[in-house]
Design an enzyme around this catalytic site. Structure first.
Site, PDB file in Angstrom:
ATOM      1  N   LYS A 134     -33.208  -9.414  24.791  1.00  0.00           N
ATOM      2  CA  LYS A 134     -32.830  -8.773  23.524  1.00  0.00           C
ATOM      3  C   LYS A 134     -32.896  -9.764  22.364  1.00  0.00           C
ATOM      4  O   LYS A 134     -32.572 -10.940  22.520  1.00  0.00           O
ATOM      5  CB  LYS A 134     -31.404  -8.229  23.620  1.00  0.00           C
ATOM      6  CG  LYS A 134     -30.912  -7.624  22.311  1.00  0.00           C
ATOM      7  CD  LYS A 134     -29.449  -7.232  22.374  1.00  0.00           C
ATOM      8  CE  LYS A 134     -28.657  -8.036  21.363  1.00  0.00           C
ATOM      9  NZ  LYS A 134     -27.266  -7.585  21.219  1.00  0.00           N
ATOM     10  N   LYS A 217     -34.143  -0.603  20.033  1.00  0.00           N
ATOM     11  CA  LYS A 217     -32.687  -0.442  19.920  1.00  0.00           C
ATOM     12  C   LYS A 217     -32.308  -0.331  18.439  1.00  0.00           C
ATOM     13  O   LYS A 217     -32.040  -1.334  17.779  1.00  0.00           O
ATOM     14  CB  LYS A 217     -31.998  -1.632  20.581  1.00  0.00           C
ATOM     15  CG  LYS A 217     -30.488  -1.662  20.437  1.00  0.00           C
ATOM     16  CD  LYS A 217     -29.835  -2.606  21.425  1.00  0.00           C
ATOM     17  CE  LYS A 217     -28.349  -2.737  21.143  1.00  0.00           C
ATOM     18  NZ  LYS A 217     -27.602  -3.346  22.232  1.00  0.00           N
TER      19      LYS A 217
HETATM   20  P1  13P Z   1     -22.507  -2.476  19.555  1.00  0.00           P
HETATM   21  O1  13P Z   1     -22.828  -1.272  20.399  1.00  0.00           O
HETATM   22  O2  13P Z   1     -21.073  -2.921  19.669  1.00  0.00           O
HETATM   23  O3  13P Z   1     -22.987  -2.343  18.152  1.00  0.00           O
HETATM   24  O4  13P Z   1     -23.302  -3.681  20.188  1.00  0.00           O
HETATM   25  C1  13P Z   1     -24.607  -3.503  20.548  1.00  0.00           C
HETATM   26  C2  13P Z   1     -25.331  -4.767  20.435  1.00  0.00           C
HETATM   27  O5  13P Z   1     -25.870  -5.236  21.391  1.00  0.00           O
HETATM   28  C3  13P Z   1     -25.428  -5.418  19.121  1.00  0.00           C
HETATM   29  O6  13P Z   1     -26.417  -6.391  19.160  1.00  0.00           O
END
Ligand code: 13P
Length: 336
Positions: A134, A217
């Site tokens: 990620k 995402k």
């Molecule tokens: P949240 O769902 O708490 O926003 O976190 C997701 C995430 O991985 C942010 O980088």
């Protein structure tokens, strides 16, 4: 089907989604401070291992995003954390950016760093068992932001990152997050998110990233948290679908939303409505951090040895989101 496409689909199949447990030590310390638990490596692992051993890991969680510290830790049963996650039937992933720093030339905005030495770090994470990665770009929103500079430079970094990750046979999660903070309207969020996504895909294509082997995402389309004109959940779903349909190439196999500061129920309800009305070919699922862990963390902080009780709460949240990812969630099921 390419191997990367296969992994992406396995992570998101049948309503499964992603647990984002990749809080940096700084962020995790804030979370633990907020419930009065001391932030030590042992306590950070204890909470995470409690979740990773829960039954919902096999049923509802297709992937777990880890932080550098966690992917290298050994569980109480002396296994590596990625081994535990794989044994539970889920895929381990890793956050590989090194954080959002002040953007030179536009100091009110951020650029995500971590490209230097990334190829070598990726090889190490792959050996440790990571199947996906990620990288999060973050965008402030207001009348003048995000600037073209922020949109361009973050898209470039996301694309360079993705190309390196695919070269190393892992699936990149591409996370451009337009923040919820501010008094902007949902309409502004829609137009800025569209611009951000279009630029990201332009760069991903330019850098020859295989779009069938990524997971997007994004944020949902929401009014800012200080905006007086809130919109209904139905409207959130409608605008989110419209934005993604217009801005995301059809090759992308799956979209896994971040929760971004929504409450647990709000994040579930919005995801459910998105799926009920899903008129795209994209799988629409979740990659939640706070919206999957908040209640579990609160409960756990009262008795950090109460593994079963904590897992029960986490299992419920994970299941509700799995139902929402199939458009099958309801308030009745939530309260059962
Ligand atoms: P949240 O769902 O708490 O926003 O976190 C997701 C995430 O991985 C942010 O980088």
């Amino acid at each position: 089907m390419s191997e990367l496409n296969n992994i992406a689909l396995k992570i998101l199949k049948n309503g499964k989604g992603i647990l984002a447990a990749d809080e940096s030590t700084g962020t995790m310390t804030k979370r633990l401070d907020s419930v009065n638990v001391q932030s030590t490596p042992e306590n950070r692992l204890l909470f995470r291992e409690t979740l990773f051993c829960a039954a919902s890991m096999s049923e509802s969680i297709g992937g777990v995003i880890l932080y550098d510290e966690t992917i290298k830790q050994k569980t109480s049963k002396k296994k590596s954390v990625p081994e535990l996650i794989l044994n539970m039937g889920s895929y381990p992933g890793i956050k590989v950016d090194t954080g959002a720093k002040v953007l030179a030339g536009s100091p009110d905005e951020k650029i995500t760093e971590g490209l230097d030495g990334l190829r070598e770090r990726l090889k190490e994470y792959y050996k440790l068992g990571a199947k996906f990665t990620k990288w999060r770009g973050v965008y402030n929103i207001s009348k003048k932001y995000p600037s073209k500079l922020s949109i361009q430079s973050n898209a470039h970094a996301l694309a360079r990152y993705s190309a390196l990750v695919q070269e190393c046979n892992m699936v990149p999660i591409v996370e451009p997050e337009v923040l919820m903070d501010g008094d902007h309207s949902a309409k502004d969020c829609f137009s800025k998110t569209s611009e951000v996504l279009k630029k990201c895909f332009e760069e991903l294509i330019f850098h020859k990233v295989d779009l069938k082997g990524i997971i997007l995402k994004p944020n949902m389309i929401l009014a800012g948290n200080k905006c007086k004109d809130k919109i209904s959940n139905d409207e959130v779903a409608k605008l989110t679908l419209e934005c993604l349909k217009n801005s995301v190439p059809s090759e992308v196999p799956g979209i896994a939303f971040l929760s971004g500061g929504q409450s647990e129920i709000e994040a579930t309800e919005n995801l459910n409505l998105i799926n009920k009305n899903n008129n795209t070919n994209f799988i629409m699922s979740f990659s939640y951090g706070r919206a999957l862990q908040q209640s579990a963390l609160k409960f756990w902080s009262n008795d950090i040895q109460n593994i079963e009780g904590t897992q029960k709460i986490f299992n419920h949240r994970a299941k509700m989101n799995m139902l929402a990812a199939q458009g099958k969630w309801s308030k009745d099921l939530e309260n059962q």
